[in-house]
Design an enzyme around this catalytic site. Structure first.
Site, short mmCIF file in Angstrom:
data_model
loop_
_atom_site.label_atom_id
_atom_site.label_comp_id
_atom_site.label_asym_id
_atom_site.label_seq_id
_atom_site.Cartn_x
_atom_site.Cartn_y
_atom_site.Cartn_z
N ASP A 134 0.74 -1.26 0.09
CA ASP A 134 0.26 -0.01 0.17
C ASP A 134 0.78 1.32 0.03
OD1 ASP A 134 -2.39 1.90 0.13
OD2 ASP A 134 -2.31 1.65 2.09
N ARG A 141 -2.62 -2.12 -7.39
CA ARG A 141 -3.74 -2.72 -8.45
C ARG A 141 -2.86 -2.90 -9.65
NH1 ARG A 141 -7.49 2.02 -5.64
NH2 ARG A 141 -7.92 0.74 -3.82
N CYS A 191 -21.64 -2.15 -17.37
CA CYS A 191 -22.01 -1.68 -16.04
C CYS A 191 -21.39 -0.36 -15.53
CB CYS A 191 -21.57 -2.76 -15.01
SG CYS A 191 -22.06 -2.59 -13.26
N CYS A 194 -21.40 1.77 -9.95
CA CYS A 194 -20.39 2.41 -9.10
C CYS A 194 -20.31 3.98 -9.26
CB CYS A 194 -18.93 1.74 -8.78
SG CYS A 194 -18.02 1.67 -10.59
N ARG A 281 -4.77 8.86 24.77
CA ARG A 281 -4.30 7.52 25.28
C ARG A 281 -5.46 6.69 25.00
NH1 ARG A 281 -2.22 5.93 31.38
NH2 ARG A 281 -2.08 3.78 31.09
N ARG A 295 -4.08 8.47 10.98
CA ARG A 295 -3.96 9.95 11.05
C ARG A 295 -4.25 10.57 12.51
NH1 ARG A 295 -1.96 13.05 7.02
NH2 ARG A 295 -3.71 14.40 6.76
N LYS A 297 -6.78 11.31 16.20
CA LYS A 297 -7.85 10.90 16.59
C LYS A 297 -8.72 12.38 15.99
CE LYS A 297 -7.55 13.72 20.88
NZ LYS A 297 -7.91 13.70 22.35
#
Length: 379
Positions: A134, A141, A191, A194, A281, A295, A297
């Site tokens: 990644d 891909r 199609c 998406c 924490r 990333r 909170k």
């Protein structure tokens, strides 16, 4: 002949360590990808999270001298949750996308690749390898497509025959020659589901994504979310699965091969209000092992505030007022003010009215003004 046997041995071994699919590709330059990436860059469609050097993303030889073969691996992950908790009044919940269910998949795939690497080196000690998941330079891909793992759908996902697009991808570059597999020829055909279903219109055309408009990207940003996307977020805290959920190729696909990828329902569908006052924490203890925590909170909390606005949750007003008045982060103060305007009510109006005279940050003050404007328009 020796290499054919080695390839067969590698495939067999991969199954013993929980790799669901493996494919082999030539380590030639990705010329058509290079053209697409340059076009994306020119159009401003990149997210900023990817490797900026297009040459490194498309020239395996730059990443490993003598690169000959790229081994692509795929691991299937669940698309459905058992005993999913319900969101109800006073206990509204957010949602982490499926790619953030279970243990961070980067760790899972790196472990598989490390085992695979050790196995190959036990057979060929002098081999050179370089693995990535990644965050590496190569496009997972593009490699998977060339290696026959699946085809690239109009939603930009790799779609496999067995698992649909519910797969994590990783790859290993090596200077060892192994016979390449054939790319999958199947595609999406006519199609366009998406593309039509994308909440923000981020799928520009078949296979091209404007990452800056994609909700999966937007949920990971740290600043104020642009106004035009706030109502599109719904209750999403991290990521977006819409383009996968509507895909016909994913119909009936749900795999639970890996216990470490199973979701903890209370973690991936957490109650929103408790999220807002969580310490660093507490956040790390609850979410630290998930991919969606990378990333920190603040983006998750900002998204939780927007989700409460989406629900128009009046039970959150007290907490949102406190955040607007006391939180040290302008993004959280301002987003809370905007949410109060969206939820409405006399208490919210009074708090916004008083806070507009105290707020010193220009951007947060602007959000207070937006909140007041929304409430005034309701009168």
């Amino acid at each position: 002949m020796l290499n054919a046997q080695l390839k067969s041995d590698i495939v067999a071994y991969s199954k013993t360590i929980g790799i669901d699919k493996i494919g082999f590709a030539a380590a030639d330059p990705f010329k058509s990808l290079k053209e697409r990436l340059r076009r994306q860059q020119d159009l401003g469609y990149q997210s900023g999270f990817e490797e900026s050097d297009i040459e490194k993303r498309t020239e395996p030889e730059l990443l490993l001298n003598g690169a000959t073969t790229i081994i692509s691996i795929a691991i299937a992950y669940p698309s459905r949750m058992k005993e999913s908790p319900r969101s109800k009044r006073g206990e509204r919940r957010g949602l982490f996308c499926r790619a953030s269910w279970g243990v961070d998949y980067h760790h899972v795939l790196r472990e598989k690749l490390s085992l695979l690497d050790a196995y190959i080196k036990s057979k060929v000690p002098e081999v050179s390898t370089s693995s990535m998941v990644d965050t590496g330079e190569l496009s997972d891909r593009a490699v998977a497509e060339r290696a026959g793992i699946g085809f690239s759908g109009k939603n930009t996902m790799t779609i496999t025959e067995e698992f649909g697009s519910w797969v994590y991808l990783g790859e290993m570059i090596t200077d060892l020659y192994l016979e390449p597999d054939e790319p999958v020829e199947e595609g999406c055909g006519d199609c366009n589901i998406c593309v039509d279903a994308c909440p923000t219109g981020a799928l520009i055309e078949g296979g091209q994504l404007n990452a800056s408009k994609c909700i999966a990207f937007l949920t990971q940003t740290k600043g104020f979310l642009p106004d035009q996307y706030r109502s599109k977020l719904g209750n999403r805290l991290y990521g977006c699965d819409t383009c996968q959920l509507v895909c016909p190729k994913n119909k009936g696909k749900d795999f639970h091969h890996h216990p470490e990828l199973e979701p903890d329902p209370e973690m991936v569908k957490p109650k929103l209000i408790p999220l807002l006052t969580m310490s660093n924490r507490e956040f790390k203890e609850k979410f630290g092992n998930a991919a969606g925590s990378w990333r920190g909170k603040k983006p998750i909390q900002r998204n939780a505030i927007l989700a409460l606005a989406h629900y128009k949750d009046e039970t959150a007003i007290e907490t949102l007022i406190e955040l607007m008045q006391k939180d040290p982060r302008p993004v959280i103060r301002g987003t809370s003010a905007w949410a109060l305007g969206k939820i409405g009510g006399d208490k919210a109006y009074h708090a916004l009215y008083m806070e507009q005279m105290r707020e010193k940050d220009k951007d947060a003050a602007n959000e207070i003004a937006k909140g007041l404007s929304m409430l005034q328009n309701k009168v």
